[in-house]
Enzyme design. Sequence first.
Site, PDB file in Angstrom:
ATOM      1  N   LYS A   1       0.801  -1.230   0.000  1.00  0.00           N
ATOM      2  CA  LYS A   1       0.000   0.000   0.000  1.00  0.00           C
ATOM      3  C   LYS A   1       0.831   1.275   0.000  1.00  0.00           C
ATOM      4  O   LYS A   1       0.314   2.347  -0.293  1.00  0.00           O
ATOM      5  CB  LYS A   1      -0.972  -0.012   1.176  1.00  0.00           C
TER       6      LYS A   1
HETATM    7  N1  PMP Z   1      -3.487  -8.394   1.487  1.00  0.00           N
HETATM    8  C1  PMP Z   1      -3.494  -7.473   2.459  1.00  0.00           C
HETATM    9  C2  PMP Z   1      -2.926  -7.832   3.790  1.00  0.00           C
HETATM   10  C3  PMP Z   1      -4.038  -6.204   2.228  1.00  0.00           C
HETATM   11  O1  PMP Z   1      -4.045  -5.289   3.214  1.00  0.00           O
HETATM   12  C4  PMP Z   1      -4.578  -5.925   0.958  1.00  0.00           C
HETATM   13  C5  PMP Z   1      -5.178  -4.573   0.708  1.00  0.00           C
HETATM   14  N2  PMP Z   1      -6.494  -4.418   1.168  1.00  0.00           N
HETATM   15  C6  PMP Z   1      -4.578  -6.914  -0.024  1.00  0.00           C
HETATM   16  C7  PMP Z   1      -4.016  -8.141   0.271  1.00  0.00           C
HETATM   17  C8  PMP Z   1      -5.211  -6.725  -1.386  1.00  0.00           C
HETATM   18  O2  PMP Z   1      -4.645  -5.680  -2.150  1.00  0.00           O
HETATM   19  P1  PMP Z   1      -5.548  -4.825  -3.105  1.00  0.00           P
HETATM   20  O3  PMP Z   1      -6.373  -3.905  -2.241  1.00  0.00           O
HETATM   21  O4  PMP Z   1      -4.589  -4.055  -3.956  1.00  0.00           O
HETATM   22  O5  PMP Z   1      -6.413  -5.734  -3.891  1.00  0.00           O
END
Ligand code: PMP
Length: 345
Positions: free
Chosen positions: A45
């Site tokens: 992120k």
């Molecule tokens: N794994 C974790 C631990 C996350 O915090 C996130 C983000 N919400 C994701 C996977 C998935 O990523 P994205 O939001 O880019 O789909």
Amino acid sequence: MKNVYDNILGLVGHTPMVRLNRVTAEIAATVYAKLESCNPGHSTKDRIAIHIIENAEKKGLLNKDSVIVETTSGNTGFSVAMVCIIKGYKCILAVSDKTKAEKIAYLKALGAKVYVCPSSVPADDPRSYYEVAKRIARETPNSVYINQYFNELNIDAHYRTTGPEIWEQTEGKITHIFACTGTGGTLSGSAKYLKEQNPDIKVIGVDADGSVLKGYHETGVLNKNDIHPYQIEGMGKNLIPSALLFDKIDEFVKVNDEMAAYRTREIALKEAIMGGYTTGAVTQGLLQYANSHEFKESDVVVLIYPDHGSRYMTKVYSDQWMAEQGFVNNCVHNYEEVFKTEFVK
Ligand code: PMP
């Protein structure tokens, strides 16, 4: 000077990939994990927090009194809070009550103001963390709402960084990419870039048992019957995010809390990679996919490992928590079997 930066934000991106040697040994392909925990905020992120905030700066939307607002299960919050400190903005976050106390303490340690909201209410309920964040953004003058679920810059951040990094790191040899989808930004942006380089690359989304994303991909309909509470944080959804480009995804696999938890622990024990709960989930997704799809030896599979296991010490890495969930048929409790080694007692 080499490897010296003006501030912590200089460390974002360019994360390493590591070959998995044991956990996916039964699969003919070579499997690499892209370790997003090597970002300074310890997750994928960081990429979107910098990109979205710098985009708002370029548009002249921010000044020294600005407030950045976001909904987050944790990771986006750490990244936004980190960027706010370096750039001098205030940070307000709405989190779900599934978020562990240590994550909330971490966010507060990074200077964020945190609102904890119920996870059991529908997304359009005024108490949901989406609605709370929207209201705060509306009511706070001079604020910017990151809105990661519905912000195309979320996709763009991964299109510009994660996708090209994977293409370069694999020297264009990648044949499959797997990622857990929450907002969908990581997989959508990476897939968009990678399919432009080679349209034959297979893109597989990993969804949570209890989420609507896989069903929506297959039918175009949000089936409310798919929704039920689950433990894995950060993946799966009870709404359809516009940051998820369904047409870039070839197939979804659904994984459950229990198998994802065992797999997370197994990866720590066999590969010495301390990943978060979705690290286990994405790996479990690959193993399930492999039950019905043939891999060739020349295939190169990339799994996105989104964050670091240190965030889950009282959850998936706690034997007590595992037992409380009823997750007891666990190879993790039998170290000798895992390694086929005699341990000195
Ligand atoms: N794994 C974790 C631990 C996350 O915090 C996130 C983000 N919400 C994701 C996977 C998935 O990523 P994205 O939001 O880019 O789909």
